[in-house]
Scaffold this motif. Structure first.
Motif, PDB file in Angstrom:
ATOM      1  N   SER A 394      -3.813  -9.362  16.920  1.00  0.00           N
ATOM      2  CA  SER A 394      -3.241  -8.422  15.956  1.00  0.00           C
ATOM      3  C   SER A 394      -2.083  -7.619  16.527  1.00  0.00           C
ATOM      4  N   ASP A 395      -1.960  -7.596  17.865  1.00  0.00           N
ATOM      5  CA  ASP A 395      -0.882  -6.818  18.483  1.00  0.00           C
ATOM      6  C   ASP A 395       0.332  -7.678  18.843  1.00  0.00           C
ATOM      7  N   LYS A 396       0.316  -8.958  18.452  1.00  0.00           N
ATOM      8  CA  LYS A 396       1.438  -9.837  18.746  1.00  0.00           C
ATOM      9  C   LYS A 396       2.680  -9.384  17.968  1.00  0.00           C
ATOM     10  N   VAL A 397       3.820  -9.330  18.645  1.00  0.00           N
ATOM     11  CA  VAL A 397       5.060  -8.891  18.009  1.00  0.00           C
ATOM     12  C   VAL A 397       5.693 -10.053  17.260  1.00  0.00           C
ATOM     13  N   VAL A 398       6.143  -9.765  16.044  1.00  0.00           N
ATOM     14  CA  VAL A 398       6.800 -10.766  15.208  1.00  0.00           C
ATOM     15  C   VAL A 398       8.281 -10.420  15.111  1.00  0.00           C
ATOM     16  N   LYS A 399       9.123 -11.390  15.381  1.00  0.00           N
ATOM     17  CA  LYS A 399      10.568 -11.170  15.361  1.00  0.00           C
ATOM     18  C   LYS A 399      11.144 -11.656  14.036  1.00  0.00           C
ATOM     19  N   VAL A 400      11.873 -10.766  13.362  1.00  0.00           N
ATOM     20  CA  VAL A 400      12.558 -11.104  12.117  1.00  0.00           C
ATOM     21  C   VAL A 400      14.018 -10.712  12.276  1.00  0.00           C
ATOM     22  N   ASN A 401      14.929 -11.627  11.979  1.00  0.00           N
ATOM     23  CA  ASN A 401      16.347 -11.395  12.249  1.00  0.00           C
ATOM     24  C   ASN A 401      16.877 -10.120  11.613  1.00  0.00           C
ATOM     25  N   GLN A 402      16.463  -9.836  10.378  1.00  0.00           N
ATOM     26  CA  GLN A 402      17.011  -8.685   9.665  1.00  0.00           C
ATOM     27  C   GLN A 402      16.397  -7.362  10.108  1.00  0.00           C
ATOM     28  N   VAL A 403      15.293  -7.421  10.836  1.00  0.00           N
ATOM     29  CA  VAL A 403      14.612  -6.196  11.267  1.00  0.00           C
ATOM     30  C   VAL A 403      14.862  -6.011  12.762  1.00  0.00           C
ATOM     31  N   VAL A 404      15.712  -5.059  13.095  1.00  0.00           N
ATOM     32  CA  VAL A 404      16.074  -4.854  14.494  1.00  0.00           C
ATOM     33  C   VAL A 404      15.631  -3.485  15.012  1.00  0.00           C
ATOM     34  N   ALA A 405      15.417  -2.536  14.122  1.00  0.00           N
ATOM     35  CA  ALA A 405      15.099  -1.175  14.557  1.00  0.00           C
ATOM     36  C   ALA A 405      13.599  -0.937  14.679  1.00  0.00           C
ATOM     37  N   THR A 406      12.785  -1.869  14.225  1.00  0.00           N
ATOM     38  CA  THR A 406      11.348  -1.662  14.210  1.00  0.00           C
ATOM     39  C   THR A 406      10.645  -2.816  14.904  1.00  0.00           C
ATOM     40  N   ILE A 407       9.644  -2.492  15.706  1.00  0.00           N
ATOM     41  CA  ILE A 407       8.804  -3.507  16.324  1.00  0.00           C
ATOM     42  C   ILE A 407       7.633  -3.777  15.391  1.00  0.00           C
ATOM     43  N   LEU A 408       7.538  -5.005  14.898  1.00  0.00           N
ATOM     44  CA  LEU A 408       6.496  -5.373  13.964  1.00  0.00           C
ATOM     45  C   LEU A 408       5.447  -6.240  14.642  1.00  0.00           C
ATOM     46  N   THR A 409       4.184  -5.889  14.469  1.00  0.00           N
ATOM     47  CA  THR A 409       3.106  -6.738  14.944  1.00  0.00           C
ATOM     48  C   THR A 409       2.484  -7.461  13.758  1.00  0.00           C
ATOM     49  N   THR A 410       1.685  -8.475  14.061  1.00  0.00           N
ATOM     50  CA  THR A 410       1.021  -9.208  12.984  1.00  0.00           C
ATOM     51  C   THR A 410       0.148  -8.270  12.155  1.00  0.00           C
ATOM     52  N   LYS A 411      -0.504  -7.330  12.807  1.00  0.00           N
ATOM     53  CA  LYS A 411      -1.340  -6.368  12.090  1.00  0.00           C
ATOM     54  C   LYS A 411      -0.498  -5.469  11.194  1.00  0.00           C
ATOM     55  N   ASP A 412       0.663  -5.032  11.690  1.00  0.00           N
ATOM     56  CA  ASP A 412       1.540  -4.165  10.891  1.00  0.00           C
ATOM     57  C   ASP A 412       1.969  -4.861   9.592  1.00  0.00           C
ATOM     58  N   ILE A 413       2.363  -6.113   9.714  1.00  0.00           N
ATOM     59  CA  ILE A 413       2.851  -6.842   8.543  1.00  0.00           C
ATOM     60  C   ILE A 413       1.718  -7.061   7.546  1.00  0.00           C
ATOM     61  N   HIS A 414       0.558  -7.433   8.051  1.00  0.00           N
ATOM     62  CA  HIS A 414      -0.588  -7.646   7.161  1.00  0.00           C
ATOM     63  C   HIS A 414      -0.952  -6.352   6.435  1.00  0.00           C
ATOM     64  N   GLU A 415      -1.025  -5.248   7.159  1.00  0.00           N
ATOM     65  CA  GLU A 415      -1.388  -3.967   6.544  1.00  0.00           C
ATOM     66  C   GLU A 415      -0.345  -3.510   5.534  1.00  0.00           C
ATOM     67  N   SER A 416       0.915  -3.783   5.822  1.00  0.00           N
ATOM     68  CA  SER A 416       1.973  -3.414   4.879  1.00  0.00           C
ATOM     69  C   SER A 416       1.805  -4.142   3.557  1.00  0.00           C
ATOM     70  N   SER A 417       1.487  -5.443   3.613  1.00  0.00           N
ATOM     71  CA  SER A 417       1.290  -6.194   2.374  1.00  0.00           C
ATOM     72  C   SER A 417       0.019  -5.760   1.653  1.00  0.00           C
ATOM     73  N   VAL A 418      -1.019  -5.386   2.403  1.00  0.00           N
ATOM     74  CA  VAL A 418      -2.230  -4.862   1.759  1.00  0.00           C
ATOM     75  C   VAL A 418      -1.889  -3.589   0.975  1.00  0.00           C
ATOM     76  N   ASN A 419      -1.120  -2.704   1.578  1.00  0.00           N
ATOM     77  CA  ASN A 419      -0.738  -1.455   0.900  1.00  0.00           C
ATOM     78  C   ASN A 419       0.116  -1.727  -0.336  1.00  0.00           C
ATOM     79  N   GLN A 420       1.037  -2.677  -0.226  1.00  0.00           N
ATOM     80  CA  GLN A 420       1.847  -3.041  -1.390  1.00  0.00           C
ATOM     81  C   GLN A 420       0.973  -3.637  -2.491  1.00  0.00           C
TER      82      GLN A 420
END
Length: 502
Positions: A394-420
């Motif tokens: 869950s702490d693995k960092v995911v790299k997205v070209n358009q996102v440069v200012a934020t470090i995203l982990t797999t857990k962060d992305i999953h939780e963001s979609s749950v909230n949405q």
């Protein structure tokens, strides 16, 4: 419960009660600001779930507010009018032996064309309606009409209660016709197989439903609608650029493919190995300069041609297809062992790029229900993509070209979609209660309910107010669907805790 105050913001609050069990009342407080959008929050007043309480019958639960809704969303036209003049002239006794009035049949097809068809069209509506009105059998058939009406009676009986008694009769008639036509390769039969699968599975007839599904997909492959490796083996060889037939085949091929992707995503099984090679609906005519409107003008309250939303869904399902075959393809290895962060990064980048949608598909206060469903489906897919990593990576960092200012982990992305998904599900329940009878809504409820159960298990707080609220919101959505005789949903409700544990 104390009222919420937001000093200096000009907000005021309203409350919605969701009454589920006699001992459980969930109160939603949403914060309203004129002209500034809406931000929902939740709190609960609850005595806890009651195992001993029972309900004598299941009736739809109303989710609404005193002033109408959150935002000025588009209302359904088909709940109070026949949406297309061609339906007014159809003698349905020409198409079915089931005793149904022309008015009820036209109303049920109107509901389908407005609620489910824009999201997953299995046939070209204009070609179908034209043939239906004139008694032609190129793009309409007795099998397709009976299968469609069986599904419409099943799905929309909460809106048209008199349709409930007709489900079994239409299903039986469609089954009789299917046994006659199951080995003939026609576009109408391939589309009818999907309706029969949906109807029979929702009525607990899994064996027959799976038979229709498998034989319908095999029929599509024989016709070259999908599952073929080259255009020389595709339907393009027999369509020969005939405008109407190509138009019909594009809808059926991509409609079946989209149904398969949505079904495969939450059932965790792969069905169609190769996507259609036919153009997406409308795409051929745009590139070849055809009018895409070969019919005389008729009065219609909703567009009968698929719009931008289905083009977006087709492109989206090409991404979903790759997730399905990577996670649930022909292998006994579980997704958690197959998934790699590198694969998730590539797919998430594609999803990120896809999300640059046309303005009409952006989330806003004037959305149609199918636009909101598009966003619900998106976040369900993101959750599925990153689900295998939550247990160990869950702490693995995911790299997205358009996102440069934020470090995203797999857990962060999953939780963001749950909230949405929480907010979107809430907005859909409140503003589109008439479309909550559609089984397409089931996917979002399943993912959100599952996420809330998992969240309480991880935290150990079984009385978490927010998780409890959204879980009960999902149960209310399921309850509304169960009022339309969805037996398979009752099975899902029983199996949901074990699904979470897996």
């Amino acid at each position: 419960m104390l009222p919420l105050h937001h000093p200096g913001c000009g907000y005021h609050t309203q409350q919605i009660l969701i009454s589920h069990h006699p001992t459980t009342i969930i109160r939603l407080t949403y914060i309203r600001s004129m002209g500034q959008g809406d931000t929902p929050s939740s709190s609960t007043v609850t005595g806890g779930p009651s195992e001993s309480s029972s309900r004598g019958g299941i009736a739809p639960v109303s989710l609404g507010t005193t002033d109408g809704a959150i935002g000025n969303f588009e209302v359904l036209q088909s709940t109070h009018a026949i949406i297309d003049d061609r339906l007014n002239g159809v003698n349905f006794q020409r198409w079915t032996s089931v005793p149904i009035t022309n008015e009820l049949a036209a109303t049920l097809i109107s509901l389908y064309l407005e609620i489910d068809h824009p999201w997953c069209p299995l046939f070209d509506a204009d070609l179908f309606l034209n043939d239906c009105a004139h008694g032609s059998t190129h793009f309409c058939s007795t099998l397709l009409v009976n299968a469609l009406l069986a599904w419409a009676c099943q799905s929309y009986s909460s809106l048209q209660p008199e349709a409930t008694a007709l489900v079994a009769a239409f299903e039986a008639e469609a089954e009789r016709l299917w046994n006659i036509e199951r080995f003939t390769n026609t576009l109408t039969a391939a589309a009818a197989a999907q309706f029969l699968n949906s109807t029979s599975s929702s009525r607990g007839r899994d064996e027959f439903a799976n038979q229709c599904l498998d034989e319908g997909i095999q029929m599509g492959k024989r016709m070259g609608l999908f599952g073929v490796a080259s255009k020389d083996a595709s339907a393009l060889t027999w369509l020969d650029h005939h405008e109407d037939w190509l138009r019909a085949a594009c809808h059926t091929s991509w409609g079946i493919f989209s149904c398969a992707c949505m079904r495969s995503l939450h059932l965790h099984r792969a069905e169609i190995d190769i996507p259609p090679l036919l153009p997406m609906p409308g795409e051929y005519f745009e590139t070849h300069g055809y009018s895409n409107n070969t019919f005389p003008p008729v009065r219609t309250l909703v567009p009968t041609r698929v719009g931008e939303v289905f083009k977006a869904i087709c492109n989206f399902n090409l991404i979903v297809h790759d997730i399905i075959w990577a996670y649930f393809g022909k292998s006994d290895v579980v997704p958690a062992a197959r998934a790699t962060v590198e694969f998730a990064e590539r797919i998430y980048q594609r999803l990120f790029d896809w999300a640059a949608l046309p303005l009409e598909l952006s989330r806003g206060r004037h959305n149609h229900h199918f636009t909101l469903m598009l966003h619900l489906y998106y976040h369900c897919t993101v959750m599925e993509l990153f689900w295998p990593f939550l247990q160990t990576s869950s702490d693995k960092v995911v790299k997205v070209n358009q996102v440069v200012a934020t470090i995203l982990t797999t857990k962060d992305i999953h939780e963001s979609s749950v909230n949405q998904l929480k907010r979107l599900a809430l907005v859909h329940c409140i503003n589109f209660d008439k479309t909550n009878s559609s089984a397409l809504w089931h996917i979002a409820l399943l993912y959100l309910a599952n996420a809330m159960l998992c969240e309480t298990m991880r935290s150990g707080n079984l009385r978490d107010p927010e998780c409890w609220f959204y879980f009960m919101l999902c149960m209310t959505g399921y309850e509304n669907m169960c009022s339309s005789c969805y037996l398979f949903l009752r099975t899902h409700l029983i199996a949901l805790p074990s699904h979470t544990l897996r």
